[in-house]
Design a protein around this motif. Structure first.
Motif, PDB file in Angstrom:
ATOM      1  N   MET A   1      70.928  78.288  95.740  1.00 22.31           N
ATOM      2  CA  MET A   1      70.997  77.042  96.509  1.00 22.31           C
ATOM      3  C   MET A   1      69.732  76.920  97.353  1.00 22.31           C
ATOM      4  SD  MET A   1      74.102  75.944  98.902  1.00 22.31           S
ATOM      5  CE  MET A   1      74.061  74.527  99.885  1.00 22.31           C
ATOM      6  N   SER A   2      69.053  75.815  97.255  1.00 21.50           N
ATOM      7  CA  SER A   2      67.794  75.639  97.986  1.00 21.50           C
ATOM      8  C   SER A   2      68.043  74.961  99.338  1.00 21.50           C
ATOM      9  CB  SER A   2      66.821  74.808  97.152  1.00 21.50           C
ATOM     10  OG  SER A   2      67.336  73.507  96.961  1.00 21.50           O
ATOM     11  N   ALA A   3      67.071  75.102 100.209  1.00 24.73           N
ATOM     12  CA  ALA A   3      67.147  74.483 101.531  1.00 24.73           C
ATOM     13  C   ALA A   3      67.030  72.970 101.387  1.00 24.73           C
ATOM     14  CB  ALA A   3      66.020  75.017 102.408  1.00 24.73           C
ATOM     15  N   PRO A   4      67.665  72.238 102.299  1.00 25.85           N
ATOM     16  CA  PRO A   4      67.541  70.780 102.232  1.00 25.85           C
ATOM     17  C   PRO A   4      66.091  70.354 102.467  1.00 25.85           C
ATOM     18  CG  PRO A   4      68.834  71.445 104.157  1.00 25.85           C
ATOM     19  CD  PRO A   4      68.483  72.681 103.400  1.00 25.85           C
ATOM     20  N   PRO A   5      65.691  69.230 101.874  1.00 21.88           N
ATOM     21  CA  PRO A   5      64.320  68.752 102.085  1.00 21.88           C
ATOM     22  C   PRO A   5      64.079  68.429 103.564  1.00 21.88           C
ATOM     23  CG  PRO A   5      65.511  67.356 100.512  1.00 21.88           C
ATOM     24  CD  PRO A   5      66.471  68.377 101.033  1.00 21.88           C
ATOM     25  N   LEU A   6      62.837  68.511 103.958  1.00 19.55           N
ATOM     26  CA  LEU A   6      62.468  68.269 105.348  1.00 19.55           C
ATOM     27  C   LEU A   6      62.913  66.891 105.822  1.00 19.55           C
ATOM     28  CD1 LEU A   6      61.111  69.259 107.899  1.00 19.55           C
ATOM     29  CD2 LEU A   6      58.921  68.476 106.970  1.00 19.55           C
ATOM     30  N   TYR A   7      62.805  65.869 104.970  1.00 19.25           N
ATOM     31  CA  TYR A   7      63.200  64.527 105.407  1.00 19.25           C
ATOM     32  C   TYR A   7      64.699  64.471 105.701  1.00 19.25           C
ATOM     33  CZ  TYR A   7      64.505  63.794 100.490  1.00 19.25           C
ATOM     34  OH  TYR A   7      65.050  63.903  99.241  1.00 19.25           O
ATOM     35  N   GLN A   8      65.508  65.275 104.984  1.00 25.52           N
ATOM     36  CA  GLN A   8      66.947  65.320 105.265  1.00 25.52           C
ATOM     37  C   GLN A   8      67.206  65.987 106.608  1.00 25.52           C
ATOM     38  OE1 GLN A   8      69.624  63.942 103.454  1.00 25.52           O
ATOM     39  NE2 GLN A   8      70.564  64.379 105.433  1.00 25.52           N
ATOM     40  N   LEU A   9      66.484  67.058 106.888  1.00 23.91           N
ATOM     41  CA  LEU A   9      66.622  67.732 108.185  1.00 23.91           C
ATOM     42  C   LEU A   9      66.214  66.804 109.325  1.00 23.91           C
ATOM     43  CD1 LEU A   9      65.237  71.260 107.259  1.00 23.91           C
ATOM     44  CD2 LEU A   9      67.631  70.601 107.605  1.00 23.91           C
ATOM     45  N   LYS A  10      65.149  66.038 109.111  1.00 24.51           N
ATOM     46  CA  LYS A  10      64.711  65.084 110.142  1.00 24.51           C
ATOM     47  C   LYS A  10      65.768  64.007 110.349  1.00 24.51           C
ATOM     48  CE  LYS A  10      59.704  65.529 109.643  1.00 24.51           C
ATOM     49  NZ  LYS A  10      58.468  64.822 109.268  1.00 24.51           N
ATOM     50  N   ALA A  11      66.334  63.505 109.251  1.00 22.68           N
ATOM     51  CA  ALA A  11      67.377  62.478 109.364  1.00 22.68           C
ATOM     52  C   ALA A  11      68.574  63.018 110.134  1.00 22.68           C
ATOM     53  CB  ALA A  11      67.794  62.001 107.974  1.00 22.68           C
ATOM     54  N   ASP A  12      68.973  64.245 109.839  1.00 21.31           N
ATOM     55  CA  ASP A  12      70.087  64.863 110.560  1.00 21.31           C
ATOM     56  C   ASP A  12      69.757  65.028 112.042  1.00 21.31           C
ATOM     57  OD1 ASP A  12      71.440  65.002 108.146  1.00 21.31           O
ATOM     58  OD2 ASP A  12      71.007  67.137 107.837  1.00 21.31           O
ATOM     59  N   PHE A  13      68.518  65.405 112.334  1.00 20.04           N
ATOM     60  CA  PHE A  13      68.069  65.546 113.719  1.00 20.04           C
ATOM     61  C   PHE A  13      68.196  64.213 114.460  1.00 20.04           C
ATOM     62  CE2 PHE A  13      64.472  65.102 116.688  1.00 20.04           C
ATOM     63  CZ  PHE A  13      64.805  66.076 117.608  1.00 20.04           C
ATOM     64  N   PHE A  14      67.713  63.138 113.828  1.00 28.12           N
ATOM     65  CA  PHE A  14      67.783  61.837 114.495  1.00 28.12           C
ATOM     66  C   PHE A  14      69.221  61.334 114.597  1.00 28.12           C
ATOM     67  CE2 PHE A  14      63.184  61.719 113.653  1.00 28.12           C
ATOM     68  CZ  PHE A  14      62.760  61.404 114.932  1.00 28.12           C
ATOM     69  N   LYS A  15      70.084  61.708 113.668  1.00 30.69           N
ATOM     70  CA  LYS A  15      71.509  61.367 113.802  1.00 30.69           C
ATOM     71  C   LYS A  15      72.093  62.036 115.039  1.00 30.69           C
ATOM     72  CE  LYS A  15      72.533  60.690 108.927  1.00 30.69           C
ATOM     73  NZ  LYS A  15      73.211  61.264 107.750  1.00 30.69           N
ATOM     74  N   THR A  16      71.680  63.275 115.283  1.00 30.03           N
ATOM     75  CA  THR A  16      72.145  63.979 116.476  1.00 30.03           C
ATOM     76  C   THR A  16      71.739  63.214 117.727  1.00 30.03           C
ATOM     77  OG1 THR A  16      72.029  66.114 115.373  1.00 30.03           O
ATOM     78  CG2 THR A  16      72.011  66.154 117.774  1.00 30.03           C
ATOM     79  N   LEU A  17      70.566  62.620 117.715  1.00 32.45           N
ATOM     80  CA  LEU A  17      70.092  61.851 118.869  1.00 32.45           C
ATOM     81  C   LEU A  17      70.730  60.466 118.940  1.00 32.45           C
ATOM     82  CD1 LEU A  17      66.276  62.671 118.763  1.00 32.45           C
ATOM     83  CD2 LEU A  17      68.045  63.740 120.162  1.00 32.45           C
ATOM     84  N   GLY A  18      71.456  60.083 117.901  1.00 35.89           N
ATOM     85  CA  GLY A  18      71.943  58.713 117.769  1.00 35.89           C
ATOM     86  C   GLY A  18      73.187  58.371 118.558  1.00 35.89           C
ATOM     87  N   HIS A  19      73.306  58.840 119.769  1.00 34.04           N
ATOM     88  CA  HIS A  19      74.448  58.478 120.621  1.00 34.04           C
ATOM     89  C   HIS A  19      73.937  58.291 122.048  1.00 34.04           C
ATOM     90  CE1 HIS A  19      78.273  58.657 122.704  1.00 34.04           C
ATOM     91  NE2 HIS A  19      78.857  58.476 121.534  1.00 34.04           N
ATOM     92  N   PRO A  20      74.311  57.191 122.695  1.00 33.24           N
ATOM     93  CA  PRO A  20      73.801  56.904 124.041  1.00 33.24           C
ATOM     94  C   PRO A  20      74.088  58.004 125.065  1.00 33.24           C
ATOM     95  CG  PRO A  20      75.001  55.007 123.190  1.00 33.24           C
ATOM     96  CD  PRO A  20      75.169  56.114 122.192  1.00 33.24           C
TER      97      PRO A  20
END
Length: 121
Positions: A1-20
């Motif tokens: 199993m390979s690591a998720p692509p960097l753009y997926q990790l970035k998207a997940d990071f920004f989702k974490t920030l996505g709450h007021p």
């Protein structure tokens, strides 16, 4: 199993920030370490809701804690989080300034934009 692509990790990071509430907490922690009791009145949510949001930030390794007696203190894990929030503020300021200019253009009298019509002979 390979690591998720960097753009997926970035998207997940920004989702974490996505709450007021999470953004508000991170903004507060950008200047200094804060106890939960200090954070709670600033974010204006129930203690249980704040606890959920803090847990999300902890799991994402954006904040760390330390305990002093019965008091839990939160701090940013890295100053780059504060830098990111500052960059977002700067970007939004530019976007909103552009929108204010557009609004002013829309509210200007329309006749000023059109040349006068020639009269028929």
């Amino acid at each position: 199993m390979s690591a998720p692509p960097l753009y997926q990790l970035k998207a997940d990071f920004f989702k974490t920030l996505g709450h007021p509430v999470r953004i508000c907490v991170l903004e507060l922690l950008s200047s200094r370490e804060c106890a939960v009791a200090e954070i709670l009145p600033e974010v204006g949510v129930e203690a249980a809701h704040l606890s959920q949001q803090l847990a999300i930030l902890r799991r994402a390794n954006l904040v760390a804690t330390r305990r002093e007696g019965s008091t839990v203190y939160y701090r940013l894990t890295t100053p780059e989080v504060a830098d990111l929030l500052s960059a977002a503020r700067s970007i939004l300021s530019g976007v909103l300034a552009g929108q204010a200019e557009l609004l002013a253009d829309l509210q200007a009298p329309p006749a000023a934009a059109l040349p006068p019509r020639p009269r028929p002979a």
